[in-house]
Scaffold this active site. Structure first.
Site: not given
Ligand code: EPZ
Length: 418
Positions: A22-23, A115, A120, A305, A397
């Site tokens: 995803k990243n 978030c 952020r 993460d 997500r």
């Protein structure tokens, strides 16, 4: 809203294919804004954030298709505005700043809100782009950036090795006039994948993967075909799943090098992890797992993460472990929920002290962010009884087909509506 219902206590056994990252995919898809030819991407994971990114590309003037892991992006007449309605659902939208300024000399992007895990900010992105000639105004919550003619190459020193900041600057500098040097750049594998994609389109970039990256601007970037790298965080999550359920998983397309810090820690805890042919095998090393100390750091340190996931495993370890979160200011939202399942965790600022218990007890728990959700799923897989993980839109997500992948290796997990 949807939830996952997990009947815990079953060792997971079998093969799981790791999906595309995803990243890596998010910045690489947005980088197509800097490319004036069609691009075909393969190994793209089917995730909420990916579909949000494709919607953003459509709004910005590109044509996109997405089928069976393959995405095509065809450039059209670009417009410079990324709307709030969309950016508020995915803060990575701010990564369209760099390519839009490079192509249109203008970008109007809603300031991404904070978030659950932190405020952020994007100050480092803006400061660096200003050194390349951009000017920014804040207008009703939008960042409005403009530059007089082409961005100019610059020598940029990041105060912090920001992943998104490095990615925005790579995309901006690829088409700038002259040379840009990024010092204290992020070294994450996803940044390297973006740089490699830009090079495949004709960019001149060296030093990716180190803290000093040099970019020689070119006039244009042309389309190409590109395969997204595998998702190291998804892979790390499944390594933890094998250990926490005392099972054995064979992971296909598992990026060993990019997971070095995570694998070292898991081995220290007593997890067996070895490459065997085309898979990586993960299981306990014959005994229980024991607590270790973890500090999250920029790559190649232990990735933030994976902090929530290794904490879930540590809850069931023999002994204790300390986890220090140095990247985000509020990334312990999973602690209260794990405690409701019987975990013994005490918090002191950015440090969590985890004291292992013999077992966790299933309970209804609430997901708060993507990786916290993953940690609650891991805990539910190992807990006695039934666990309901609510608000799993967070999970969707970043984890492709998670319940099918887990079901395929023996988990009793179903998706239901609240
Ligand atoms: C990327 O976020 C990832 N997201 C995050 O993954 C990951 O946790 C993070 O990098 C760190 O590895 C994507 O790639 C889409 P940063 P990013 O800029 O780019 C501060 C997940 O779970 N900072 O390296 O936002 C910031 O507040 C997500 O997949 C500034 O102060 O990370 C944070 O404390 C979560 N000013 C730290 O740096 C800035 O201008 C790291 O941020 C930029 C960042």
């Amino acid at each position: 809203m949807e939830k996952l219902i997990i009947e815990g206590g079953r060792p997971l056994e079998g093969r799981i294919r790791v999906s595309g990252s995803k990243n890596a995919a998010l910045p690489i898809l947005l980088a197509s804004l800097a490319v004036d030819g069609p691009v075909t991407y393969t190994n793209v994971p089917n995730l909420r954030d990916i579909n949000t990114t494709l919607r953003l590309l459509d709004i910005l003037g590109c044509g996109t298709t997405f089928e069976n892991g393959t995405v095509t992006v065809t450039p059209g007449t670009l417009v410079p505005e990324a709307p709030y309605e969309l950016v508020k659902t995915m803060r990575a939208s701010v990564l369209c700043l760099g390519p839009l300024l490079a192509r249109l000399c203008e970008a109007r992007v809603s300031l991404p809100g904070g978030c659950a895990i932190g405020s952020r900010p994007v100050d480092l992105h803006l400061k660096a782009l200003e050194k390349m000639g951009a000017t920014f105004d804040l207008e009703q919550g939008y960042i409005h950036g403009t530059c007089d003619g082409r961005l100019r190459g610059a020598h940029i020193q990041f105060d912090f090795p920001t992943v998104g900041g490095t990615e925005n600057l790579l995309m901006a500098a690829a088409l700038a006039e002259g040379e840009t040097v990024l010092v204290n750049a992020a070294r994450e594998p996803e940044v390297v994948d973006l740089a490699n994609f830009l090079c495949a389109c004709g960019a001149k970039i060296t030093g990716q993967g180190t803290s000093i990256i040099t970019i020689e601007g070119v006039e244009r970037l042309s389309g190409c075909e590109y395969r997204i790298m595998p998702d190291r965080i998804e892979a790390g999550t499944y390594l933890c799943a094998a250990a926490i359920t005392d099972g054995e998983l064979l992971l296909e397309d598992c990026p060993m090098f990019e997971l070095e810090a995570v694998i070292a820690k898991l081995r220290e805890m007593g997890v067996y992890i070895e490459e065997k042919g085309d898979v990586v095998v993960a299981r306990r090393n014959g005994g229980g797992v024991h607590g270790v100390d973890v500090v999250t750091l920029p790559f190649p340190g232990f990735p933030t993460d994976m902090q929530a996931q290794i904490m879930a495993l540590m809850c069931l370890s023999q002994g204790s472990g300390m986890i220090k979160e140095t990247i985000f200011e509020n990334r312990f939202m999973h602690v209260q929920e794990l405690s409701r399942m019987g975990a013994h965790i005490t918090l002191d600022g950015r440090t969590a002290m985890v004291r292992g218990v013999d077992s966790l007890i299933g309970a209804p728990v609430m997901a708060s962010d993507l990786r916290a959700s993953a940690s609650l799923v891991l805990a539910g897989l190992a807990a006695k009884g039934s666990t309901e993980v609510q608000r799993i839109y967070h999970l969707d997500r970043g984890y492709e087909n998670i319940e099918h992948k887990l079901e395929g290796v023996g988990a009793r997990i179903t998706r239901a509506r609240d």
